[in-house]
Design a protein around this motif. Structure first.
Motif, PDB file in Angstrom:
ATOM      1  N   VAL A 245      -7.571   7.889  38.141  1.00  0.00           N
ATOM      2  CA  VAL A 245      -7.791   6.750  39.228  1.00  0.00           C
ATOM      3  C   VAL A 245      -6.770   5.733  38.910  1.00  0.00           C
ATOM      4  N   SER A 246      -6.323   5.308  37.826  1.00  0.00           N
ATOM      5  CA  SER A 246      -4.999   4.576  37.811  1.00  0.00           C
ATOM      6  C   SER A 246      -3.813   4.838  38.577  1.00  0.00           C
ATOM      7  N   LEU A 247      -3.772   6.285  38.203  1.00  0.00           N
ATOM      8  CA  LEU A 247      -2.352   6.852  38.870  1.00  0.00           C
ATOM      9  C   LEU A 247      -2.503   6.871  40.393  1.00  0.00           C
ATOM     10  N   SER A 248      -3.898   7.205  40.851  1.00  0.00           N
ATOM     11  CA  SER A 248      -3.950   7.009  42.377  1.00  0.00           C
ATOM     12  C   SER A 248      -3.916   5.799  42.986  1.00  0.00           C
ATOM     13  N   LEU A 249      -3.860   4.652  42.309  1.00  0.00           N
ATOM     14  CA  LEU A 249      -3.608   3.482  42.815  1.00  0.00           C
ATOM     15  C   LEU A 249      -1.985   3.155  43.099  1.00  0.00           C
ATOM     16  N   LEU A 250      -0.985   4.214  42.393  1.00  0.00           N
ATOM     17  CA  LEU A 250       0.161   3.934  42.335  1.00  0.00           C
ATOM     18  C   LEU A 250       1.231   5.000  43.544  1.00  0.00           C
ATOM     19  N   PHE A 251       0.382   6.157  43.177  1.00  0.00           N
ATOM     20  CA  PHE A 251       1.306   7.240  43.893  1.00  0.00           C
ATOM     21  C   PHE A 251       0.222   8.154  44.736  1.00  0.00           C
ATOM     22  N   PRO A 252       0.738   8.576  45.944  1.00  0.00           N
ATOM     23  CA  PRO A 252      -0.012   9.747  46.724  1.00  0.00           C
ATOM     24  C   PRO A 252      -0.170  10.836  45.756  1.00  0.00           C
ATOM     25  N   PHE A 253      -1.265  11.629  45.895  1.00  0.00           N
ATOM     26  CA  PHE A 253      -1.580  12.791  45.384  1.00  0.00           C
ATOM     27  C   PHE A 253      -2.107  13.743  45.853  1.00  0.00           C
ATOM     28  N   GLU A 254      -2.170  15.140  45.497  1.00  0.00           N
ATOM     29  CA  GLU A 254      -2.922  16.224  46.092  1.00  0.00           C
ATOM     30  C   GLU A 254      -3.099  17.159  45.072  1.00  0.00           C
ATOM     31  N   ALA A 255      -3.914  18.231  45.186  1.00  0.00           N
ATOM     32  CA  ALA A 255      -4.420  19.074  44.218  1.00  0.00           C
ATOM     33  C   ALA A 255      -3.383  19.736  43.319  1.00  0.00           C
ATOM     34  N   THR A 256      -2.223  19.930  43.806  1.00  0.00           N
ATOM     35  CA  THR A 256      -1.201  20.631  42.970  1.00  0.00           C
ATOM     36  C   THR A 256      -0.462  19.756  42.017  1.00  0.00           C
ATOM     37  N   ILE A 257      -0.483  18.583  42.317  1.00  0.00           N
ATOM     38  CA  ILE A 257       0.186  17.367  41.417  1.00  0.00           C
ATOM     39  C   ILE A 257      -0.131  17.621  40.206  1.00  0.00           C
ATOM     40  N   HIS A 258      -1.190  18.218  39.667  1.00  0.00           N
ATOM     41  CA  HIS A 258      -1.345  18.125  38.172  1.00  0.00           C
ATOM     42  C   HIS A 258      -0.370  18.921  37.444  1.00  0.00           C
ATOM     43  N   MET A 259       0.578  19.730  37.987  1.00  0.00           N
ATOM     44  CA  MET A 259       1.294  20.368  37.062  1.00  0.00           C
ATOM     45  C   MET A 259       2.737  19.575  36.929  1.00  0.00           C
ATOM     46  N   ASP A 260       2.888  18.639  37.809  1.00  0.00           N
ATOM     47  CA  ASP A 260       3.742  17.575  37.760  1.00  0.00           C
ATOM     48  C   ASP A 260       3.295  16.473  36.395  1.00  0.00           C
ATOM     49  N   TRP A 261       2.119  16.274  36.514  1.00  0.00           N
ATOM     50  CA  TRP A 261       1.708  15.247  35.372  1.00  0.00           C
ATOM     51  C   TRP A 261       1.572  15.879  34.142  1.00  0.00           C
ATOM     52  N   LEU A 262       1.291  17.280  34.166  1.00  0.00           N
ATOM     53  CA  LEU A 262       1.489  18.162  33.023  1.00  0.00           C
ATOM     54  C   LEU A 262       2.505  17.987  32.107  1.00  0.00           C
ATOM     55  N   ILE A 263       3.881  18.148  32.982  1.00  0.00           N
ATOM     56  CA  ILE A 263       5.061  18.032  32.301  1.00  0.00           C
ATOM     57  C   ILE A 263       5.265  16.708  31.896  1.00  0.00           C
ATOM     58  N   THR A 264       4.814  15.644  32.542  1.00  0.00           N
ATOM     59  CA  THR A 264       5.242  14.216  31.863  1.00  0.00           C
ATOM     60  C   THR A 264       4.126  13.974  30.682  1.00  0.00           C
TER      61      THR A 264
ATOM     62  N   ARG B  47      -3.397  12.303  49.454  1.00  0.00           N
ATOM     63  CA  ARG B  47      -4.100  11.021  49.372  1.00  0.00           C
ATOM     64  C   ARG B  47      -3.604   9.757  48.722  1.00  0.00           C
ATOM     65  N   LEU B  48      -3.971   8.476  49.251  1.00  0.00           N
ATOM     66  CA  LEU B  48      -3.482   7.423  48.704  1.00  0.00           C
ATOM     67  C   LEU B  48      -4.349   6.611  48.657  1.00  0.00           C
ATOM     68  N   ILE B  49      -4.800   5.862  47.656  1.00  0.00           N
ATOM     69  CA  ILE B  49      -5.843   5.036  47.853  1.00  0.00           C
ATOM     70  C   ILE B  49      -5.525   3.374  48.224  1.00  0.00           C
ATOM     71  N   LYS B  50      -6.133   3.003  49.101  1.00  0.00           N
ATOM     72  CA  LYS B  50      -5.671   1.655  49.743  1.00  0.00           C
ATOM     73  C   LYS B  50      -6.875   0.605  49.541  1.00  0.00           C
ATOM     74  N   ALA B  51      -6.458  -0.283  48.478  1.00  0.00           N
ATOM     75  CA  ALA B  51      -7.503  -1.218  48.355  1.00  0.00           C
ATOM     76  C   ALA B  51      -6.917  -2.605  48.568  1.00  0.00           C
ATOM     77  N   SER B  52      -7.540  -3.722  48.568  1.00  0.00           N
ATOM     78  CA  SER B  52      -6.887  -4.917  48.786  1.00  0.00           C
ATOM     79  C   SER B  52      -6.054  -5.375  47.971  1.00  0.00           C
ATOM     80  N   TYR B  53      -6.000  -4.960  46.389  1.00  0.00           N
ATOM     81  CA  TYR B  53      -4.966  -5.160  45.548  1.00  0.00           C
ATOM     82  C   TYR B  53      -3.553  -4.337  45.659  1.00  0.00           C
ATOM     83  N   THR B  54      -3.813  -3.141  46.038  1.00  0.00           N
ATOM     84  CA  THR B  54      -2.719  -2.020  46.134  1.00  0.00           C
ATOM     85  C   THR B  54      -1.915  -2.404  47.383  1.00  0.00           C
ATOM     86  N   LEU B  55      -2.407  -3.351  48.207  1.00  0.00           N
ATOM     87  CA  LEU B  55      -1.432  -3.785  49.344  1.00  0.00           C
ATOM     88  C   LEU B  55      -0.705  -5.153  49.210  1.00  0.00           C
ATOM     89  N   THR B  56      -0.918  -5.675  47.918  1.00  0.00           N
ATOM     90  CA  THR B  56      -0.206  -7.016  47.904  1.00  0.00           C
ATOM     91  C   THR B  56       0.943  -6.850  46.671  1.00  0.00           C
TER      92      THR B  56
END
Length: 288
Positions: A209-228, A123-132
């Motif tokens: 929510v902030s990260l969802s404005l930057l990158f696509p995400f799915e349920a399993t991505i929490h492990m990548d975030w956990l490493i960070t 999923r990727l959030i598409k708001a007016s400000y993310t497209l600019t």
């Protein structure tokens, strides 16, 4: 190459602020209560899904969803502390290891729940400000990066003010430094730990929510975030807001700059290598 490097530094700085917010609650929980909450990143992903569906199906700005996410996640954190972590700390001699095992189970359960409810589609959030995007010289900055960075910086500042300018925040810090001494001075340790867990999950919700404005995400991505998160907390120091901020900025820039020289698929390999190196260097400072 020089322009790409400059772009990587600027992007890494902005993204690093959001990574710092993602990590600060994990750091505070580990530092003040000894709980290592492996499910922290999974809750951030859950918040990202809430923001996505608020935008995609309710036509709401994903940031509006934070009005509900922040208090609900705070209450979830308080509830987890009162129902699980308080009892666990009384029964276990090693709260760090016990909490890792327990919260790993919570993370897996939450991941499967999200897979079942939201499917495995990215999923990727598409708001007016993310497209600019905005151009500053030869550097491009997306609107999503700006919004996420500003939101993260404000949140980190509010957490810092709470910890250093309020009586309750100072109680949290006192309990982190000397739990037994804090209890002897009359500090309600049960309340302090509940507030810490509540703030931790609330900040994870904002970061998700902030990260969802930057990158696509799915349920399993929490492990990548956990490493960070582990990288940032170990680098910046467990329980330190300022250290987490600096660690987040450093790791954010390392991730984006490494992408200039290595394929994106190998960035996680770079992160693992850095984590191992940091653990070797700072073994004595990391306690579980």
């Amino acid at each position: 190459m020089g322009i790409e490097l400059l772009q990587g530094i600027v992007s890494g700085f902005l993204v690093g602020l959001t990574y710092a917010l993602l990590s600060v609650g994990f750091s505070l929980t580990w530092g003040s209560t000894g709980v290592i909450n492996i499910s922290h990143a999974a809750f951030a992903v859950f918040a990202a899904y809430i923001g996505y569906f608020a935008s995609a199906f309710l036509n709401l700005d994903p940031l509006i969803a934070l009005i509900a996410i922040v208090p609900v996640f705070y209450l979830i954190g308080v509830g987890l502390n009162k129902s699980i972590f308080t009892r666990l700390s009384k029964k276990s001699k090693n709260i760090g290891f016990a909490s890792m095992v327990l919260t790993f189970g919570i993370a897996v359960a939450l991941e499967n729940l999200m897979m079942w409810g939201f499917t495995a589609n990215p999923r990727l959030i598409k708001a007016s400000y993310t497209l600019t995007s905005y151009k500053f010289g030869s550097v491009y900055v997306s609107g999503g990066q700006v919004i996420a960075a500003v939101l993260s910086l404000i949140s980190l500042f509010l957490i810092y003010l709470f910890l250093y300018r309020t009586y309750t925040g100072k109680s949290v810090r006192a309990y982190e430094q000397e739990p037994a001494g804090a209890a002897l001075t009359g500090i309600n340790t049960a309340k302090v730990t509940s507030i810490t867990l509540g703030i931790a999950l609330a900040s994870a919700g904002v970061a998700g929510v902030s990260l969802s404005l930057l990158f696509p995400f799915e349920a399993t991505i929490h492990m990548d975030w956990l490493i960070t998160i582990f990288l940032i907390v170990i680098l910046g120091g467990v329980g330190s807001v300022v250290g987490t901020l600096l660690g987040g900025l450093a790791i954010g820039m390392i991730i984006t700059i490494s992408g200039v020289w290595v394929p994106y698929s190998l960035v996680n390999l770079v992160m693992f290598a850095i984590l191992i190196l940091i653990l070797i260097i700072r073994t004595r400072e990391v306690r579980i």
